[in-house]
Design an enzyme around this catalytic site. Structure first.
Site, PDB file in Angstrom:
ATOM      1  N   HIS A 153       0.097   0.097 -15.883  1.00 35.50           N
ATOM      2  CA  HIS A 153       1.445   0.135 -15.314  1.00 35.50           C
ATOM      3  C   HIS A 153       2.390  -0.536 -16.314  1.00 35.50           C
ATOM      4  CE1 HIS A 153       4.674  -1.056 -12.482  1.00 35.50           C
ATOM      5  NE2 HIS A 153       4.203  -0.131 -11.668  1.00 35.50           N
ATOM      6  N   ASP A 230      -4.860  -7.018 -13.725  1.00 39.83           N
ATOM      7  CA  ASP A 230      -3.784  -6.630 -12.810  1.00 39.83           C
ATOM      8  C   ASP A 230      -4.447  -6.016 -11.574  1.00 39.83           C
ATOM      9  OD1 ASP A 230      -2.035  -5.047 -11.387  1.00 39.83           O
ATOM     10  OD2 ASP A 230      -1.074  -4.162 -13.133  1.00 39.83           O
ATOM     11  N   GLN A 233      -3.278  -2.701  -7.502  1.00 39.58           N
ATOM     12  CA  GLN A 233      -3.767  -1.556  -6.724  1.00 39.58           C
ATOM     13  C   GLN A 233      -5.172  -1.784  -6.187  1.00 39.58           C
ATOM     14  OE1 GLN A 233      -2.092   1.063  -5.767  1.00 39.58           O
ATOM     15  NE2 GLN A 233      -0.264   0.652  -6.975  1.00 39.58           N
ATOM     16  N   LYS A 256       1.616  -4.731  -1.468  1.00 44.34           N
ATOM     17  CA  LYS A 256       0.655  -3.622  -1.550  1.00 44.34           C
ATOM     18  C   LYS A 256      -0.602  -3.960  -0.756  1.00 44.34           C
ATOM     19  CE  LYS A 256       2.248  -2.369  -6.175  1.00 44.34           C
ATOM     20  NZ  LYS A 256       3.027  -1.151  -5.991  1.00 44.34           N
ATOM     21  N   CYS A 394       5.829   4.576 -13.183  1.00 45.17           N
ATOM     22  CA  CYS A 394       5.820   3.391 -14.062  1.00 45.17           C
ATOM     23  C   CYS A 394       4.544   3.347 -14.899  1.00 45.17           C
ATOM     24  CB  CYS A 394       5.966   2.095 -13.266  1.00 45.17           C
ATOM     25  SG  CYS A 394       7.501   2.003 -12.375  1.00 45.17           S
TER      26      CYS A 394
HETATM   27  N1  PLP Z   1       0.484  -3.015 -11.556  1.00 46.60           N
HETATM   28  C1  PLP Z   1       0.147  -1.901 -10.912  1.00 46.60           C
HETATM   29  C2  PLP Z   1      -1.175  -1.247 -11.214  1.00 46.60           C
HETATM   30  C3  PLP Z   1       1.022  -1.346  -9.970  1.00 46.60           C
HETATM   31  O1  PLP Z   1       0.677  -0.229  -9.330  1.00 46.60           O
HETATM   32  C4  PLP Z   1       2.249  -1.999  -9.723  1.00 46.60           C
HETATM   33  C5  PLP Z   1       3.212  -1.419  -8.767  1.00 46.60           C
HETATM   34  O2  PLP Z   1       3.185  -0.260  -8.450  1.00 46.60           O
HETATM   35  C6  PLP Z   1       2.533  -3.174 -10.413  1.00 46.60           C
HETATM   36  C7  PLP Z   1       1.643  -3.655 -11.324  1.00 46.60           C
HETATM   37  C8  PLP Z   1       3.811  -3.922 -10.186  1.00 46.60           C
HETATM   38  O3  PLP Z   1       3.808  -4.460  -8.904  1.00 46.60           O
HETATM   39  P1  PLP Z   1       5.117  -5.189  -8.354  1.00 46.60           P
HETATM   40  O4  PLP Z   1       6.233  -4.214  -8.508  1.00 46.60           O
HETATM   41  O5  PLP Z   1       4.775  -5.483  -6.930  1.00 46.60           O
HETATM   42  O6  PLP Z   1       5.315  -6.415  -9.169  1.00 46.60           O
END
Ligand code: PLP
Length: 436
Positions: A153, A230, A233, A256, A394
Site C-alpha cells: 500500500h 503492515d 488488512q 479495519k 492506493c
Molecule cells: N496498509 C494497507 C495494506 C491498507 O490496506 C491500508 C488502507 O487501506 C493502509 C495501510 C492504510 O491504513 P490507514 O488509512 O487506516 O492508515
C-alpha cells in the site's frame, strides 16, 4: 441506527472501570461460527441503499461497527468523558484505567510481550510514518537499503521514500511473481549487509496475497535488518502473533477491525522502542520541561504527544472484546469458504478477470470486467445497493504489475454471506447482459 438511551446509564454506572476489568462479551461456543448471528450486531447492515438491502463489500477500505462498539463510544462520551494521565479526579482515573486497559488488550490481541510495547496512533499510516521518522531517521544512512515489496500500500512505500530522501538511503522494490506472490528468490538476492529494513504487509489490500512473513523476517534478521509488518488488512481476517512472527514493528488500523476511525496501534519490540527518539513533542510525552533541558517520559508515552484518541481506544477495546468472543479459527475457516465460493461464482461472469492468484490469501477479490471502466462497475453495483471500491486502491505499483491503472475490488468480512455474493454476481451478470 439506535443510539442507546444514555439517561438509563446515568450516573453511577461506572462504565469504564467495569469495561476495563473484564471482557464485555460472553464467549461463544468454540468451533461454531454463524455470520447470520454476527450480522445481528451491525445496525448498518440492516439499512437499504438505493432501495435495496445493503451489501457491504468494501471491507478492505473500512469495516462496519458492531453495536457493542457504538454503545461503548456513546457510553464513554455520555457518562465518562475525561482527559487521561492528569488524574486529579475520579473520571480522569477511570478514563486512564480504560485507556491503559485498551493498551493491554491490544498487546494480548497481537501476542505482544508487554503493553508498554504498544503505541497508540491514528492508524497504520501514522504508525509507518512514526517508525520512518523516528527509527528511520536515526538508523538509515547513505547506501542503506529498505526493501519494499511491489504489492505494498502507498502508506508502506511513501514514508520510506521520504526518509530515504533525507538520509540518502535507497528504497528497493521486491518484485512479484505473475500470481502476485513476493518473488522469494529475488528477495533473497536483494537482501544484503546493506539492508536495514524490510517493510512488508501481512496481507495485500489489492491482491489479497498473504506473504510468508515469518520466513521473510527470519531471513532479514540474518542480515541484521529490522522488519516492519503492515497488518492493516490482516488483523480482521486471521489471528496474529507478533512474538511468533518475530516482527520488530507491527502496525494496524482500528477502523479495519470493527473499531472507530482515528485509532490504531504500533507494536515495537521493547528493546527497539526503548532506543527510539520521540517523533513529536508536546504534552503527555515529557518527564520534565525546562528551557535548559527537557526530559522525556518512558515509552510508550514518549511516543504519544498530546491528547490521544481516548474514545477511539474505548471503541477499539470494545471491538477487540467483540471479536474475541468468537473462535477466530472458525471465523477464518468461514471466510476462506466464502472466498472460494465467491471466486468460483465470479468466474462465471463473462469477461471478468480476477487480479492476483496467490494461494495464501485473504478474501479480497480485485477484478476487471471487459468493456467496463471499474468506476462504472462500482456505480452499477451501487444502484443495486452493493458497495465495492474502484480505483488504484492506493497500491499503484501492485496494479502496474498487471498492466492496470485501476480495478474493481470486492472485499469480504466475517459478516458477509453467500447470498450477498450471489447478489454481487447476479448484478454483474445483468450488467454484462445489458451491455452485451
Ligand atoms: N496498509 C494497507 C495494506 C491498507 O490496506 C491500508 C488502507 O487501506 C493502509 C495501510 C492504510 O491504513 P490507514 O488509512 O487506516 O492508515
Amino acid at each position: 441506527m439506535t443510539i442507546p438511551d444514555l439517561t438509563r446509564q446515568l450516573p453511577e454506572a461506572p462504565v469504564l472501570p467495569a469495561m476495563s476489568r473484564q471482557p464485555a462479551a460472553v464467549p461463544r461456543p468454540r468451533g461454531a461460527y454463524s455470520a447470520e448471528t454476527a450480522r445481528q450486531d451491525f445496525p448498518v447492515l440492516h439499512r437499504t441503499v438505493n432501495g435495496h438491502p445493503l451489501v457491504w463489500l468494501d471491507n478492505g477500505a473500512t469495516t462496519q461497527k458492531p453495536r457493542q462498539v457504538i454503545e461503548a463510544l456513546a457510553a464513554y462520551y455520555g457518562t465518562a468523558n475525561s482527559n487521561i494521565h492528569r488524574g486529579a479526579h475520579t473520571m480522569a482515573r477511570e478514563a486512564t484505567e480504560a485507556y491503559e486497559a485498551g493498551r493491554a488488550a491490544v498487546a494480548r490481541f497481537l501476542g505482544a510481550p508487554d503493553p508498554a510495547s504498544i503505541v497508540f496512533v491514528r492508524g497504520t499510516t501514522e504508525a509507518v510514518n512514526l517508525v520512518a521518522q523516528s527509527w528511520g531517521q536515526d538508523n538509515l544512512g547513505p547506501g542503506d537499503d529498505i526493501l519494499v515489496p511491489v504489492l505494498e500500500h502507498h502508506s508502506n512505500i511513501v514514508p520510506w521514500q521520504m526518509v530515504a530522501g533525507r538520509t540518502r538511503a535507497r528504497v528497493v522494490p521486491v518484485p512479484l511473481t505473475p500470481e502476485g506472490e513476493i518473488d522469494r528468490f529475488a528477495y533473497e538476492d536483494l537482501l544484503s549487509s546493506r539492508t536495514r529494513l524490510v517493510a512488508l504487509s501481512h496481507a495485500s489490500n489489492v491482491l489479497g496475497t498473504v506473504p510468508p512473513v515469518r520466513e521473510m523476517t527470519a531471513l532479514a534478521h540474518r542480515y541484521g535488518a529490522k522488519v516492519l509488518v503492515d497488518g492493516a488488512q490482516a488483523v480482521a481476517h486471521f489471528p496474529v502473533d507478533v512474538t511468533e512472527l518475530d516482527a520488530d514493528f507491527y502496525a494496524f488500523s482500528g477502523h479495519k477491525l470493527f473499531a472507530p476511525t482515528g485509532i490504531g496501534a504500533l507494536y515495537a519490540k521493547p528493546e527497539v522502542l526503548a532506543d527510539m527518539r520521540p517523533w513529536q513533542g508536546g504534552g503527555n510525552m515529557i518527564d520534565s520541561v525546562d528551557f535548559g533541558l527537557t526530559t522525556f517520559a518512558p515509552v510508550p508515552h514518549r511516543m504519544e504527544a498530546g491528547t490521544g484518541n481516548i474514545g477511539g481506544v474505548i471503541g477499539l477495546l470494545a471491538a477487540l472484546d467483540w471479536l474475541g468472543s468468537f473462535d477466530r479459527d472458525a471465523v477464518t475457516a468461514y471466510e476462506e469458504g466464502l472466498m472460494a465460493y465467491a471466486r468460483q461464482a465470479m468466474a462465471t461472469v463473462p469477461g471478468l478477470e480476477l487480479v492476483g492468484a496467490a494461494p495464501e490469501r485473504i478474501a479480497v477479490l480485485t477484478f476487471t470486467l471487459a468493456g467496463h471502466d471499474p468506476a462504472a462497475v462500482a456505480d452499477w453495483l451501487d444502484r443495486d445497493g452493493i458497495a465495492i471500491r474502484a480505483g488504484h486502491h492506493c497500491a499503484q505499483p501492485a496494479l502496474a504489475h498487471y498492466g492496470l491503472e485501476s480495478a474493481a475490488r470486492a472485499s469480504l468480512a466475517l459478516y458477509n454471506t453467500s447470498e450477498e455474493v450471489d447478489r454481487l454476481v447476479a448484478s454483474l451478470h445483468r450488467l454484462q447482459q445489458t451491455s452485451g
